[in-house]
Design an enzyme around this catalytic site. Structure first.
Site, PDB file in Angstrom:
ATOM      1  N   GLN A  79       0.833  -1.198   0.000  1.00 44.14           N
ATOM      2  CA  GLN A  79       0.000   0.000   0.000  1.00 44.14           C
ATOM      3  C   GLN A  79       0.877   1.261   0.000  1.00 44.14           C
ATOM      4  O   GLN A  79       0.692   2.186   0.796  1.00 44.14           O
ATOM      5  CB  GLN A  79      -0.949  -0.011   1.188  1.00 44.14           C
ATOM      6  CG  GLN A  79      -2.133  -0.935   1.016  1.00 44.14           C
ATOM      7  CD  GLN A  79      -3.093  -0.468  -0.077  1.00 44.14           C
ATOM      8  OE1 GLN A  79      -3.218   0.722  -0.357  1.00 44.14           O
ATOM      9  NE2 GLN A  79      -3.758  -1.424  -0.730  1.00 44.14           N
ATOM     10  N   SER A  80       1.814   1.323  -0.923  1.00 45.20           N
ATOM     11  CA  SER A  80       2.769   2.429  -0.989  1.00 45.20           C
ATOM     12  C   SER A  80       2.135   3.700  -1.552  1.00 45.20           C
ATOM     13  O   SER A  80       1.666   3.733  -2.688  1.00 45.20           O
ATOM     14  CB  SER A  80       3.961   2.021  -1.868  1.00 45.20           C
ATOM     15  OG  SER A  80       4.773   3.135  -2.150  1.00 45.20           O
TER      16      SER A  80
END
Length: 364
Positions: free
Chosen positions: A102-103
């Protein structure tokens, strides 16, 4: 706060006029570096008066870097303005970067590449072991793909720099000209974005007569904090900067920030030296690991959503808020009047953590 920190806080402050002059000098220095406009800057600086009243400490403010505009905003946009300009200057047609599943950095990089007409390849490292469908396909991952990037997964603990280099070699063999951006955009080029942010914040405060005693933010890959350390040093600011760690132990986090801050100062080319004592990280709020929820983060995200109407992310800014709130309650900021929290964005990640917050369903 330590005696050294208190002594620094009690030291005479430079005048607003001198601050403005030093900010102008820094702006001139930064102008020598290629930059492409991607963000909506300057971002707002707003009071959080309901939270301040609830906690009973200093007046709390939020620097809204969730409002940078690129693909729902976030701190990486400032870094990408310099990184993407460097990529263009080097004739790149393809961007490669990496991050956790979930960058926020990956999402903003894919958007920047789309805006500038470049191909983009994202390598996502599994740092949590989660197989939740929302986590691995929704939130930032959905937006990565929507922006047209190719997205591939890597196992936790892999050498992600080596993985990016291998992909770059493959693309070169295919006739492409790739440009590798490190995780978080955290190198001296990317950190210039937060050197510039330090200048921007100081100018905002000076223009309104606001004296900022402390600046707090979530710190991970170190580029944001290193840039702020360097920028504040360049304008001789005595703002007390505190990073709330989201991944590494304190000693490692502070060393990463210090090393990158000095490299960033060297990159500026002004002879600026960084004081090790100005690098502070509190890493008590990481919990079980990077990207893994904590009770404090959940409470902080809910509290800000329900008192200030602000959305914070569960990986970075949520844990940073947990640290801010807890340290206010513990008296860390006693004697200070105004404390700013830098909102690094990332609310898109909330959709990857749908079950974390235990929210009720429809009610009759």
């Amino acid at each position: 706060m330590t005696d050294t920190d208190q002594a620094s806080h009690d030291a005479p402050q430079i005048s607003p006029e001198m601050t403005v002059s030093l900010c102008k000098d820094l702006s001139i220095t930064l102008a020598q570096f290629p930059k492409v406009r991607l963000g909506h800057l300057p971002t707002p600086l707003e009071p959080m008066d309901r939270l301040s009243e609830m906690l009973g400490g200093p007046r709390l403010w939020v620097k809204r870097d969730d409002c940078t505009g690129l693909s729902s905003g976030g701190n990486k946009t400032r870094k990408l303005e310099y990184l993407m300009a460097d990529a263009q200057a080097k004739g790149a047609d393809t961007i490669i970067t990496q991050g956790a599943t979930q960058s926020n950095h990956a999402r903003q990089t894919t958007a920047a590449a789309a805006k500038l007409g470049m191909a983009c390849h994202i390598l996502l490292e599994d740092r949590t072991g989660s197989n939740d469908e929302n986590y691995i396909m929704n939130g930032n991952v959905l937006l990565d793909r929507l922006h047209g990037a190719s997205v591939s997964k890597r196992g936790g603990g892999m050498d992600m720099n080596a993985e990016m280099e291998a992909l770059a070699d493959q693309l070169i063999a295919d006739g492409k000209t790739p440009y590798i951006i490190p995780g978080g955009g955290s190198n001296p080029i990317g950190a210039l974005g937060y050197v510039n942010c330090a200048r921007e914040l100081a100018e905002q405060a000076a223009s309104t007569g606001l004296t900022i005693d402390a600046l707090v933010h979530a710190t991970g890959s170190s580029g944001t904090q290193a840039g702020l350390v360097t920028g504040l040093a360049a304008i001789k600011s005595d703002i007390h900067l505190l990073g709330i760690g989201v991944r590494a132990p304190q000693a490692k986090q502070e060393q990463m920030v210090y090393d990158l801050a000095q490299r960033t100062a060297d990159h500026l080319g002004t002879g600026l030296r960084i004081d090790r004592d100005q690098v502070r990280a509190n890493c008590d709020y990481v919990g079980p690991g990077y990207g893994l929820p904590t009770d404090g983060m959940i409470e902080a995200v809910k509290l800000l959503a329900q008192t200030e109407g602000l959305l914070f992310d569960p990986v970075y800014s949520g844990k940073g808020l947990d640290g801010l709130i807890d340290q206010v309650r513990k008296g860390y900021f006693d004697g200070m009047d105004n404390v700013v929290f830098l909102h690094t964005g990332g609310s898109a990640a909330l959709f990857g953590y749908a079950d974390t917050f235990g929210l009720p369903g429809y009610q009759d």
